[in-house]
Design an enzyme around this catalytic site. Sequence first.
Site, PDB file in Angstrom:
ATOM      1  N   HIS A   1       0.846  -1.184   0.000  1.00  0.00           N
ATOM      2  CA  HIS A   1       0.000   0.000   0.000  1.00  0.00           C
ATOM      3  C   HIS A   1       0.886   1.239   0.000  1.00  0.00           C
ATOM      4  O   HIS A   1       2.109   1.160   0.117  1.00  0.00           O
ATOM      5  CB  HIS A   1      -0.955   0.004   1.199  1.00  0.00           C
TER       6      HIS A   1
ATOM      7  N   ASP B   1      -0.408   7.037  -3.512  1.00  0.00           N
ATOM      8  CA  ASP B   1      -1.618   6.750  -4.277  1.00  0.00           C
ATOM      9  C   ASP B   1      -1.959   7.841  -5.287  1.00  0.00           C
ATOM     10  O   ASP B   1      -2.248   7.550  -6.444  1.00  0.00           O
ATOM     11  CB  ASP B   1      -2.811   6.572  -3.335  1.00  0.00           C
TER      12      ASP B   1
END
Length: 378
Positions: free
Chosen positions: A130, A160
């Site tokens: 992540h 992200d």
Amino acid sequence: MGPLKGIRVVEIAGIGPGPFAAMMLADLGADVVRVDRADRVRDEVPATPHPDLLNRGRRSLGIDLKNPDGAEAVLKLVEGADGLIEGFRPGVAERLGIGPDACLARNPKLVYGRMTGWGQDGPYASMAGHDINYIALSGVLGAIGREGEAPVPPVNLAGDFGGGGMLLALGMLAGMLEARTSGQGQVVDASMVEGSALLITMIYGMQAMGAWGPRGTNLLDTGAWFYDVYECADGEYISLGSLEPQFFAEMVDKVGIDRDGIDQNDRSTWPEMRTRLTAAIKAKTRDEWCEILDGSDACFAPVLSLAEAPKHPHNIARGTFVEVGGAVQPGPAPRFSRTPAQIARPAPNPGQHTAEVLGDWGFAPAEVAALRESGAVR
């Protein structure tokens, strides 16, 4: 509307950076269709928009990618697309039959955008991860935090969205622009490790010049007392970033702290001056500091919550936030003078536009009926 009007993009549904890239393209006028999983399509379309704001501006169709007819439907969509976005682990799209080779065979001009954390190859390529992991590997996470304390994850902005989705959107635009002149598509391999590393290029440059030291000791990472956040009397915070001498002088004058004989760049004085500034800011509320510092060149802004930011006068004047489908959200950026960007529609519910999209993209009614009968679309 929007500078990308006429561009068509197929988005294979994912989470985080892929949808953000697709959202940006849709905000700028591209016709982006989102291929959601068929098993997420409800029998009845909910009366309200889907709450995931990252999916705004698109139409959704439900396709079972594990059904050969579903994969074939995606390939037919690709025939009329300028770009495709997917965010699977390396090799998954190929196993589904919608990898780059299959798609480019159908449309040689297609720009195939791939969004991953580690990239399509390398020792970590097959590992789960992540944002926090990707920015750890690029050096970004290690640079954020106060001296003597652990690194602080900047939520999931640097990996992200900044290093991931935004870089993918840029890559897609560059690829589609080049395809118009060359007549050839290509694969865009967007990695959040590499994208976040790119975001911190300036800091790597400062390190090379000997102007960047350990975490929390530098000008831009709370090491400098005149570039930090301070707590006010009411428990709220303000930000100060008075780096340049003229802005620094105005900040000191407005705040009212004594700095006689103190050199701004004399690091030996920084602890003492931080103590003075902390006490001065703590003596007034955030609103009182806004009255004193608004309109000045002290390089100041109040630290606002997500609920407060849309209500600030500057953001209202600029239209920074908009309300679409009952949800307040950041509006499209940047601004265009002649072809303004806009949010075409609120986030769709999965499969809300299946028949509509297939019809618009060249599927005959009989083909749509056959796909429904086989369970390939819903």
